[in-house]
Design a protein around this motif. Sequence first.
Motif, short mmCIF file in Angstrom:
data_model
loop_
_atom_site.label_atom_id
_atom_site.label_comp_id
_atom_site.label_asym_id
_atom_site.label_seq_id
_atom_site.Cartn_x
_atom_site.Cartn_y
_atom_site.Cartn_z
N ALA A 83 0.84 -1.21 0.00
CA ALA A 83 0.00 0.00 0.00
C ALA A 83 0.87 1.25 0.00
N ASP A 84 1.97 1.24 0.76
CA ASP A 84 2.89 2.38 0.76
C ASP A 84 3.52 2.57 -0.62
N SER A 85 3.94 1.46 -1.22
CA SER A 85 4.52 1.51 -2.55
C SER A 85 3.51 2.06 -3.55
N ASP A 86 2.28 1.62 -3.45
CA ASP A 86 1.22 2.11 -4.35
C ASP A 86 0.98 3.60 -4.14
N ALA A 87 1.02 4.07 -2.89
CA ALA A 87 0.83 5.49 -2.61
C ALA A 87 1.94 6.33 -3.24
N ILE A 88 3.16 5.83 -3.17
CA ILE A 88 4.27 6.55 -3.81
C ILE A 88 4.10 6.52 -5.33
N ASP A 89 3.71 5.36 -5.88
CA ASP A 89 3.50 5.26 -7.33
C ASP A 89 2.46 6.28 -7.81
N ALA A 90 1.36 6.40 -7.08
CA ALA A 90 0.30 7.33 -7.48
C ALA A 90 0.79 8.77 -7.41
N THR A 91 1.47 9.11 -6.32
CA THR A 91 2.02 10.46 -6.18
C THR A 91 3.06 10.71 -7.26
N HIS A 92 3.91 9.72 -7.50
CA HIS A 92 4.96 9.84 -8.51
C HIS A 92 4.37 10.15 -9.89
N ALA A 93 3.36 9.40 -10.28
CA ALA A 93 2.75 9.62 -11.60
C ALA A 93 2.17 11.03 -11.71
N ALA A 94 1.44 11.44 -10.68
CA ALA A 94 0.81 12.77 -10.72
C ALA A 94 1.85 13.88 -10.67
N ARG A 95 2.84 13.74 -9.82
CA ARG A 95 3.84 14.79 -9.66
C ARG A 95 4.77 14.88 -10.87
N CYS A 96 5.10 13.74 -11.47
CA CYS A 96 5.92 13.77 -12.70
C CYS A 96 5.19 14.51 -13.80
N ARG A 97 3.87 14.26 -13.94
CA ARG A 97 3.08 15.00 -14.93
C ARG A 97 3.11 16.50 -14.62
N ALA A 98 2.92 16.85 -13.36
CA ALA A 98 2.86 18.26 -12.96
C ALA A 98 4.20 18.96 -13.15
N GLU A 99 5.29 18.25 -12.95
CA GLU A 99 6.63 18.85 -13.02
C GLU A 99 7.29 18.70 -14.38
N GLY A 100 6.65 17.97 -15.29
CA GLY A 100 7.26 17.76 -16.61
C GLY A 100 8.42 16.79 -16.57
N LEU A 101 8.41 15.88 -15.60
CA LEU A 101 9.45 14.86 -15.48
C LEU A 101 9.02 13.58 -16.19
N PRO A 102 9.91 12.95 -16.92
CA PRO A 102 9.55 11.61 -17.45
C PRO A 102 9.43 10.65 -16.27
N SER A 103 8.31 9.99 -16.13
CA SER A 103 8.13 9.08 -15.00
C SER A 103 9.10 7.91 -15.08
N SER A 104 9.67 7.70 -16.25
CA SER A 104 10.61 6.60 -16.44
C SER A 104 12.03 6.92 -15.94
N LEU A 105 12.22 8.10 -15.35
CA LEU A 105 13.56 8.43 -14.83
C LEU A 105 14.03 7.44 -13.78
N TRP A 106 13.08 6.83 -13.06
CA TRP A 106 13.41 5.89 -12.01
C TRP A 106 12.66 4.60 -12.23
N GLU A 107 13.31 3.50 -11.95
CA GLU A 107 12.68 2.19 -11.95
C GLU A 107 11.85 2.10 -10.67
N MET A 108 10.55 1.96 -10.80
CA MET A 108 9.66 2.03 -9.65
C MET A 108 9.16 0.69 -9.15
N SER A 109 9.44 -0.41 -9.86
CA SER A 109 8.89 -1.69 -9.43
C SER A 109 9.93 -2.54 -8.74
#
Length: 197
Positions: A171-197
């Motif tokens: 659940a913690d990992s999923d919470a970070i994944d969700a924040t990561h996706a939204a924040r990468c979009r907001a900041e113009g960061l490629p979400s693929s910069l980090w391996e998340m799985s």
Amino acid sequence: AALAPWRGGATEEGIPRGAGVIVVTRNPKDAAVSYFHHGRDTVQYKYTGDWAHFLHAIFLPGLVDFGDFWSWHGTWWRARAKLPPDRLLWISYEEMQADLPAVVRRIAAFVGVPATEEVVRAVVAGASFGSMRKDWSALEQEQLQQTGVVTKKNHVRQGRSGAWREAMSEADSDAIDATHAARCRAEGLPSSLWEMS
């Protein structure tokens, strides 16, 4: 990037003329775990919260002492896009873990220092986890003798990537994944910069 050591921050105009910047980044899940231990192990912070509090009340909202993870990276990413390649080098902790000699060569080329194999071997040996832990332990002992207190225990704690898998729930990992996706979009960061799985 608000913590850049000069006026103007991480912008094309803000980076001093002739300066080169090396941005070292890390997977946000490992960064969150590291920040948690940093907060708990730094005496001056007096932080006693648990992991769930830290993750949801401090890290994900961007309230860590070094600033919001995604905003910081977004600012540097945008600066990187505007600067010539000889002004900003983007490397990751994970790259260093995977092939430190190659990263040492990249850094040497970026700063214009010849890197013979002997130099690369010496830097890699000095940057090993065991060497850094030994050096930090000596600094702690010196600090203890001079001041009677160690301000941060476990500064060189684990030295590996992917340890977040042992430190957080799904659940913690999923919470970070969700924040990561939204924040990468907001900041113009490629979400693929980090391996998340």
